[in-house]
Scaffold this motif. Structure first.
Motif, mmCIF file in Angstrom:
data_model
loop_
_atom_site.group_PDB
_atom_site.id
_atom_site.type_symbol
_atom_site.label_atom_id
_atom_site.label_comp_id
_atom_site.label_asym_id
_atom_site.label_seq_id
_atom_site.Cartn_x
_atom_site.Cartn_y
_atom_site.Cartn_z
ATOM 1 N N MET A 151 0.801 -0.978 -0.122
ATOM 2 C CA MET A 151 -0.245 -0.103 -0.127
ATOM 3 C C MET A 151 1.040 1.229 -0.073
ATOM 4 O O MET A 151 1.830 1.271 0.826
ATOM 5 N N TYR A 152 0.415 2.166 -0.796
ATOM 6 C CA TYR A 152 1.347 3.472 -1.176
ATOM 7 C C TYR A 152 0.857 4.266 0.127
ATOM 8 O O TYR A 152 -0.330 4.937 0.235
ATOM 9 N N HIS A 153 1.780 4.941 0.793
ATOM 10 C CA HIS A 153 1.532 6.059 1.808
ATOM 11 C C HIS A 153 2.242 7.352 1.471
ATOM 12 O O HIS A 153 3.373 7.510 1.741
ATOM 13 N N GLY A 154 1.523 8.179 0.948
ATOM 14 C CA GLY A 154 2.024 9.328 0.499
ATOM 15 C C GLY A 154 1.368 10.286 0.078
ATOM 16 O O GLY A 154 -0.073 10.555 0.789
ATOM 17 N N ARG A 155 1.313 11.395 -0.793
ATOM 18 C CA ARG A 155 0.579 12.275 -0.868
ATOM 19 C C ARG A 155 0.584 12.631 -2.402
ATOM 20 O O ARG A 155 1.573 12.397 -3.067
ATOM 21 N N THR A 156 -0.534 13.185 -2.960
ATOM 22 C CA THR A 156 -0.608 13.593 -4.300
ATOM 23 C C THR A 156 -0.363 14.983 -4.677
ATOM 24 O O THR A 156 -1.316 15.868 -4.027
ATOM 25 N N ILE A 157 0.287 15.439 -5.291
ATOM 26 C CA ILE A 157 0.408 16.869 -5.646
ATOM 27 C C ILE A 157 0.468 17.244 -7.044
ATOM 28 O O ILE A 157 0.759 16.253 -7.884
ATOM 29 N N SER A 158 -0.343 18.109 -7.563
ATOM 30 C CA SER A 158 -0.620 18.044 -9.010
ATOM 31 C C SER A 158 -0.586 19.927 -9.200
ATOM 32 O O SER A 158 -0.821 20.538 -8.222
ATOM 33 N N VAL A 159 -0.153 20.083 -10.282
ATOM 34 C CA VAL A 159 0.020 21.382 -10.952
ATOM 35 C C VAL A 159 -0.597 21.533 -12.216
ATOM 36 O O VAL A 159 -0.769 20.411 -12.899
ATOM 37 N N PRO A 160 -1.008 22.396 -12.862
ATOM 38 C CA PRO A 160 -1.475 22.646 -14.237
ATOM 39 C C PRO A 160 -0.548 22.243 -15.182
ATOM 40 O O PRO A 160 0.665 22.450 -15.225
ATOM 41 N N LEU A 161 -1.024 21.322 -16.249
ATOM 42 C CA LEU A 161 -0.120 20.744 -17.101
ATOM 43 C C LEU A 161 0.228 22.001 -18.098
ATOM 44 O O LEU A 161 1.529 21.647 -18.544
ATOM 45 N N ALA A 162 -0.590 23.014 -18.376
ATOM 46 C CA ALA A 162 -0.076 24.015 -18.954
ATOM 47 C C ALA A 162 1.281 24.670 -18.477
ATOM 48 O O ALA A 162 2.004 25.521 -19.198
ATOM 49 N N TRP A 163 1.434 24.487 -17.221
ATOM 50 C CA TRP A 163 2.999 25.075 -16.604
ATOM 51 C C TRP A 163 4.181 24.380 -17.387
ATOM 52 O O TRP A 163 5.235 25.272 -17.126
ATOM 53 N N TYR A 164 3.824 23.459 -18.041
ATOM 54 C CA TYR A 164 5.079 22.492 -18.801
ATOM 55 C C TYR A 164 4.837 22.282 -19.963
ATOM 56 O O TYR A 164 4.194 21.423 -20.435
ATOM 57 N N PRO A 165 4.966 23.380 -20.878
ATOM 58 C CA PRO A 165 4.620 23.187 -22.431
ATOM 59 C C PRO A 165 5.078 22.032 -23.036
ATOM 60 O O PRO A 165 4.174 21.507 -23.907
ATOM 61 N N ARG A 166 6.112 21.457 -22.734
ATOM 62 C CA ARG A 166 6.562 20.139 -23.488
ATOM 63 C C ARG A 166 5.460 19.141 -23.079
ATOM 64 O O ARG A 166 4.968 18.323 -23.994
ATOM 65 N N LEU A 167 5.196 18.925 -21.785
ATOM 66 C CA LEU A 167 4.141 17.954 -21.396
ATOM 67 C C LEU A 167 2.807 18.211 -22.070
ATOM 68 O O LEU A 167 2.165 17.437 -22.359
ATOM 69 N N TRP A 168 2.380 19.546 -22.057
ATOM 70 C CA TRP A 168 1.185 19.969 -22.569
ATOM 71 C C TRP A 168 0.846 19.502 -24.035
ATOM 72 O O TRP A 168 -0.181 19.129 -24.591
ATOM 73 N N HIS A 169 2.140 19.814 -24.621
ATOM 74 C CA HIS A 169 2.055 19.448 -26.273
ATOM 75 C C HIS A 169 2.797 17.940 -26.584
ATOM 76 O O HIS A 169 2.898 17.856 -27.703
ATOM 77 N N SER A 170 2.710 17.143 -25.705
ATOM 78 C CA SER A 170 2.918 15.912 -25.685
ATOM 79 C C SER A 170 1.858 14.816 -25.840
ATOM 80 O O SER A 170 0.680 15.163 -25.468
#
Length: 75
Positions: A1-20
């Motif tokens: 079982m994974y014990h951690g946290r999830t952190i999210s940010v807008p995909l648009a903050w990282y253009p290469r990820l956004w355009h992939s």
């Protein structure tokens, strides 16, 4: 079982990820002793620290535009 946290940010903050593709985004690995994430298909590296601090990509528009033009040739 994974014990951690999830952190999210807008995909648009990282253009290469956004355009992939979803396949490009799903192909990643931890780097630098788990201090960062690398996406080899799009040559993107993001530090975990910058994600936590809410810092968007620092890539210049000129660099990103060159990347987009090269990517268009491949796709």
């Amino acid at each position: 079982m994974y014990h951690g946290r999830t952190i999210s940010v807008p995909l648009a903050w990282y253009p290469r990820l956004w355009h992939s593709t979803p396949n490009d985004r799903n192909n990643w690995l931890f780097i630098g002793g788990n201090d960062g994430i690398h996406w080899p298909d799009i040559d993107e590296d993001i530090s975990i620290k910058n994600i936590i601090l809410g810092k968007p990509s620092g890539e210049s528009q000129k660099s990103f535009q060159r990347w987009l033009e090269e990517r268009a040739k491949i796709l």
